[in-house]
Design a protein around this motif. Structure first.
Motif, PDB file in Angstrom:
ATOM      1  N   GLY A 135      58.303-124.920 -80.964  1.00  0.00           N
ATOM      2  CA  GLY A 135      57.483-125.555 -81.996  1.00  0.00           C
ATOM      3  C   GLY A 135      56.545-124.628 -82.747  1.00  0.00           C
ATOM      4  N   LEU A 136      56.881-123.353 -82.832  1.00  0.00           N
ATOM      5  CA  LEU A 136      56.105-122.393 -83.627  1.00  0.00           C
ATOM      6  C   LEU A 136      57.029-121.763 -84.660  1.00  0.00           C
ATOM      7  N   SER A 137      56.450-121.131 -85.659  1.00  0.00           N
ATOM      8  CA  SER A 137      57.267-120.393 -86.621  1.00  0.00           C
ATOM      9  C   SER A 137      57.702-119.072 -85.966  1.00  0.00           C
ATOM     10  N   PRO A 138      58.708-118.380 -86.540  1.00  0.00           N
ATOM     11  CA  PRO A 138      59.243-117.169 -85.911  1.00  0.00           C
ATOM     12  C   PRO A 138      58.230-116.040 -85.677  1.00  0.00           C
ATOM     13  N   ALA A 139      57.339-115.778 -86.631  1.00  0.00           N
ATOM     14  CA  ALA A 139      56.402-114.648 -86.470  1.00  0.00           C
ATOM     15  C   ALA A 139      55.484-114.824 -85.251  1.00  0.00           C
ATOM     16  N   ASN A 148      65.217-115.275 -81.887  1.00  0.00           N
ATOM     17  CA  ASN A 148      63.806-115.606 -82.087  1.00  0.00           C
ATOM     18  C   ASN A 148      63.670-116.894 -82.888  1.00  0.00           C
ATOM     19  N   LEU A 149      64.557-117.098 -83.865  1.00  0.00           N
ATOM     20  CA  LEU A 149      64.525-118.316 -84.682  1.00  0.00           C
ATOM     21  C   LEU A 149      64.771-119.558 -83.820  1.00  0.00           C
ATOM     22  N   ASP A 150      65.806-119.506 -82.967  1.00  0.00           N
ATOM     23  CA  ASP A 150      66.099-120.653 -82.092  1.00  0.00           C
ATOM     24  C   ASP A 150      64.973-120.866 -81.081  1.00  0.00           C
ATOM     25  N   LEU A 151      64.435-119.782 -80.555  1.00  0.00           N
ATOM     26  CA  LEU A 151      63.315-119.890 -79.618  1.00  0.00           C
ATOM     27  C   LEU A 151      62.120-120.539 -80.309  1.00  0.00           C
ATOM     28  N   SER A 152      61.830-120.113 -81.521  1.00  0.00           N
ATOM     29  CA  SER A 152      60.680-120.666 -82.251  1.00  0.00           C
ATOM     30  C   SER A 152      60.849-122.169 -82.484  1.00  0.00           C
TER      31      SER A 152
END
Length: 160
Positions: A33-37, A25-29
């Motif tokens: 260009g969004l934060s993880p949540a 999720n961190l790499d996807l975020s």
């Protein structure tokens, strides 16, 4: 089911997850260009809308001893009562049938079969499939090699 409205971020998520569903999720975020949540919220929303319907490991057939892949064209015996329903019920219980489609054209159904070897395929064909009353005719299409296997759907994902 109606078409789901997708914005540019949703489209990026869909494309990235088709290419690599193991991405964190961190790499996807970071990539979208969004934060993880909010990224996780977006993914959950796409799952709830059935846009993302599952995640799978892609196994190399031959590496686990499944070296034969065929496609079967099937003519269904329509004169038999409940032919389609009975055919589908029987096919769903055969593990070697990994995909089955109802089609138009030269046949009524198209099945993808994966087996260990030619003798295994022959046994499946003559001892299992040919015994299904709702099958009138089978035609085997033997695969020789795979030249493309894309899991990314042909969709306008926008610019990256």
């Amino acid at each position: 089911m109606s078409e789901v409205k997708l914005d540019a971020i949703d489209k990026k998520i869909i494309k990235i997850l088709q290419e690599n569903c193991k991405i964190t999720n961190l790499d996807l975020s970071k990539r979208i260009g969004l934060s993880p949540a909010p990224t996780l919220e977006r993914v959950k929303k796409l799952e709830n809308q059935n846009v993302l319907s599952s995640y799978h490991a892609k196994v190399n057939n031959s590496s686990i001893g499944l070296s034969v892949q065929t496609y079967l064209l099937v003519d269904i015996a329509w004169h038999k009562e409940n032919a389609l329903d009975n055919f589908l019920k029987k096919i769903k219980s055969i593990d070697e049938v990994v995909e089955c489609y109802i089609i138009t054209g030269e046949a009524d159904a198209l099945m993808k079969i994966v087996c260990k070897d030619i003798p295994s395929y022959e046994e499946l064909l003559f001892r299992t499939l040919s015994k299904i009353d709702e099958i009138e005719r089978l035609k085997t299409l033997m695969t020789l090699s795979q030249v493309k296997d894309s899991k990314v759907l042909p969709f306008d994902y926008g610019s990256n």
